[in-house]
Design an enzyme around this catalytic site. Structure first.
Site, mmCIF file in Angstrom:
data_model
loop_
_atom_site.group_PDB
_atom_site.id
_atom_site.type_symbol
_atom_site.label_atom_id
_atom_site.label_comp_id
_atom_site.label_asym_id
_atom_site.label_seq_id
_atom_site.Cartn_x
_atom_site.Cartn_y
_atom_site.Cartn_z
ATOM 1 C CG ASP A 1 4.152 0.460 1.527
ATOM 2 O OD1 ASP A 1 3.921 -1.160 1.179
ATOM 3 O OD2 ASP A 1 4.013 1.203 1.979
ATOM 4 C CG ASP B 1 -0.327 -0.308 3.042
ATOM 5 O OD1 ASP B 1 1.018 -0.752 2.436
ATOM 6 O OD2 ASP B 1 -1.251 0.672 4.037
ATOM 7 C CG ASN C 1 0.794 3.537 4.078
ATOM 8 O OD1 ASN C 1 0.271 3.157 5.611
ATOM 9 N ND2 ASN C 1 1.648 2.515 3.650
ATOM 10 C CG HIS D 1 7.627 0.217 9.949
ATOM 11 N ND1 HIS D 1 7.995 -0.077 10.787
ATOM 12 C CD2 HIS D 1 7.297 1.070 9.697
ATOM 13 C CE1 HIS D 1 7.526 0.576 12.014
ATOM 14 N NE2 HIS D 1 7.760 1.756 11.537
ATOM 15 C CG ASP D 2 6.551 -1.083 4.416
ATOM 16 O OD1 ASP D 2 5.951 -1.978 5.507
ATOM 17 O OD2 ASP D 2 5.864 -0.338 4.199
ATOM 18 C CG PHE E 1 -1.647 0.896 9.649
ATOM 19 C CD1 PHE E 1 -2.572 2.510 9.680
ATOM 20 C CD2 PHE E 1 -1.840 1.000 8.368
ATOM 21 C CE1 PHE E 1 -3.458 2.861 8.648
ATOM 22 C CE2 PHE E 1 -2.472 1.609 7.447
ATOM 23 C CZ PHE E 1 -3.318 2.058 7.328
ATOM 24 C CG ASN E 2 0.249 -2.848 7.240
ATOM 25 O OD1 ASN E 2 -0.565 -1.886 7.261
ATOM 26 N ND2 ASN E 2 1.936 -3.115 7.529
ATOM 27 C CB THR F 1 4.988 -4.287 3.147
ATOM 28 O OG1 THR F 1 4.408 -3.603 1.382
ATOM 29 C CG2 THR F 1 5.934 -5.045 3.084
#
Length: 313
Positions: free
Chosen positions: A15, A10, A39, A244-245, A166-167, A125
């Protein structure tokens, strides 16, 4: 022989970095990108994926538009302001001359997994809506995956709420379908790369200065990550930005960057304050592996060097 990798994402600043890390890695072939609302909305995440691939000269990689709403129940506004209105931190990429393929995200995943000579690694992700649809509608195809690497969740903490990352929070029912109750003919080796390790894998101001001088594509990433960093300073008091991703993608490309332990994962799908929590039981019947440690210097060097190898085409 390169290993085929599919990315469900996203975009999103991190990402974008994950996409470019995959494109720059000779160990894998990025065979497709599917998008999901997260996102930012689905129209923007899809456009961003196309433009990021074009930036790296890989507009040939198919992009398919995926789910624009959660699997079962809306969570309201899912947009994370740290990514900006257009998702990439205010930077402007050249617009790709190609659009998404006619296939849906689910159709592209199914077609790719079935047609690849080697088992495909799926990296997710964003919210897990598209992956949950795969597990529900085509479990026999999902069972053919070599591996599933998910950026999401945590052991006991969150970033969207005190309880939830969040995800997972953005679509807990989908996450439950994928992480708690997959019900597939063959279990898929799954690694959950959560906040416990991503919050340790960070770029500080000096890292971003190095990235900005590392090449033309890396400079775009540094500019976007500066915007991300401002959000972390404002909202979390951090003078560093977590990757993160990119860490999830790096682990998919070079297994072993994170240390993972088998665990039972219960995703909270209630409507209370713990909605989206990933309850991790390291002693229970495993449903996945959960990252508990990370080789931070190696992960950062891996991501930085891959980004530095790219030039605008």
């Amino acid at each position: 022989m390169t290993r085929p990798v599919l990315l469900d994402c996203d975009p999103g600043i991190d990402d974008m970095v994950a996409i470019l890390t995959a494109v720059a890695s000779p160990e894998v072939e990025l065979v497709g990108v599917t998008t999901v609302g997260g996102n930012v909305g689905i129209d923007i995440t899809t456009r961003n994926a196309l433009d990021v691939l074009a930036l790296a000269g890989r507009a040939d990689i198919p992009v398919a538009r995926g789910a624009d709403r959660p699997y079962l129940r809306s969570t309201g506004d899912r947009t994370a302001s740290v990514h900006g209105d257009r998702g990439l931190g205010g930077i402007t990429l050249p617009t790709s001359a190609v659009g998404p393929v006619d296939a849906t995200a689910l159709e592209l995943i199914v077609e790719t997994v079935r047609s690849c000579a080697e088992p495909v690694t799926l990296v997710a992700t964003g919210p897990l809506t598209n992956v949950a649809h795969l597990f529900a509608v085509h479990p026999e195809v999902a069972s053919r995956l070599a591996r599933l690497v998910v950026m999401g969740g945590s052991i006991g903490a969150g970033n969207r709420t005190p309880a939830a990352e969040f995800n997972i929070w953005a679509d807990p029912e989908a996450a439950y379908r994928v992480l708690t109750e997959p019900g597939l003919p063959r279990p898929v080796p799954t690694t959950l790369v959560g906040l416990d390790v991503t919050y340790r894998t960070t770029y500080g101001p000096d890292d971003l200065r190095r990235l900005r001088s590392a090449g033309s594509v890396a400079a775009f990433c540094a500019d976007a990550l500066e915007y991300y960093l401002a959000g972390y300073r404002r909202d979390h008091g951090m003078d560093a930005v977590p990757l993160h991703d990119p860490l999830a993608m790096a682990e998919a490309i070079r297994p072993g960057l994170v240390t993972a332990e088998p665990a039972y994962i219960e995703v909270d799908t209630t409507t209370g304050p713990s909605r989206g929590n990933t309850l991790v039981d390291l002693r229970g019947q495993p449903t996945a592996e959960v990252a508990v440690d990370v080789d931070v210097p190696s992960a950062l060097e891996f991501i930085t060097c891959r980004l530095a190898s790219l030039t605008i085409r």
